[in-house]
Design an enzyme around this catalytic site. Structure first.
Site, short mmCIF file in Angstrom:
data_model
loop_
_atom_site.label_atom_id
_atom_site.label_comp_id
_atom_site.label_asym_id
_atom_site.label_seq_id
_atom_site.Cartn_x
_atom_site.Cartn_y
_atom_site.Cartn_z
N SER A 146 0.80 -1.24 0.00
CA SER A 146 0.00 0.00 0.00
C SER A 146 0.82 1.28 0.00
O SER A 146 0.26 2.37 -0.15
CB SER A 146 -0.96 0.01 1.19
N LYS A 201 0.17 3.62 -2.77
CA LYS A 201 -0.88 4.63 -2.73
C LYS A 201 -0.33 6.05 -2.63
O LYS A 201 -1.05 7.02 -2.91
CB LYS A 201 -1.86 4.32 -1.60
N SER A 213 -6.24 3.41 3.86
CA SER A 213 -5.59 2.55 2.87
C SER A 213 -6.60 1.79 2.02
O SER A 213 -6.42 0.63 1.69
CB SER A 213 -4.63 1.57 3.57
N LYS A 265 3.22 6.46 4.92
CA LYS A 265 2.30 5.39 4.53
C LYS A 265 2.87 4.02 4.89
O LYS A 265 4.05 3.77 4.71
CB LYS A 265 2.06 5.47 3.01
#
Length: 173
Positions: free
Chosen positions: A3, A6, A58, A156
């Protein structure tokens, strides 16, 4: 990179759409496994709230919604994800999706140069509006460093079985 992908999706969203742009969620966008923002077909959400849900909760559904809004089809969005080998907007494992720590550091620096994205990454939680009709929802950041390290300002986390635990972080002292 799971993730942490992202970060690129968020950067492309902010470069290719207005933050206040209304986005209508499609069926195609929500047909995805893994973590989700809880979007439903026909929901309305601003691009800024979509990016906030993408980075904090997320949401893979948010990643797909952004990609389809910006490019119309997922492969076309992946083409915009330069450098590294980005295949999906969410970071789910698929056909060679990979990067290096160096490239992710460069991506993290680019995200932090965007004031709106830097502010989102630093939030422990946020209230967004989504739905049809719209309602308020609280999204929570999964980055534990924001609570554990006083100088942390984001960014993140990510996890898949193939990638293991991933993290792109930023601190300011």
């Amino acid at each position: 990179m799971a993730s942490t992908t992202k970060l690129m999706t968020a950067l492309l969203a902010m470069e290719n759409a207005a933050p206040d742009q209304n986005v209508v969620v499609t069926r195609e966008a929500i047909l995805v496994e893994g973590s989700a923002l809880g979007l439903r077909e026909g929901d309305n959400i601003s691009m800024l709230d979509l990016v906030t849900g993408l980075l904090l909760e997320s949401g893979n559904d948010a990643a797909n919604t952004i990609a389809l809004t910006v490019s119309g089809i997922l492969p076309a969005f992946a083409e915009k994800m330069k450098d590294s080998v980005f295949v999906t907007p969410s970071g789910l494992d698929q056909g060679g999706h990979s990067s290096s720590a160096y490239d992710m550091a460069l991506l993290g620096a680019a995200v932090m140069r965007n004031p709106a994205l830097a502010a989102i990454c630093a939030k422990k939680s946020a209230v967004i509006e989504l739905g049809n009709p719209k309602h308020k929802a609280t999204v929570v950041n999964h980055n534990k460093l924001l609570n554990l390290y006083p100088y942390a300002v984001g960014m993140k986390t990510g996890f898949t079985k193939k990638s293991g635990k991933c993290l792109v972080s930023s601190a300011k002292k």
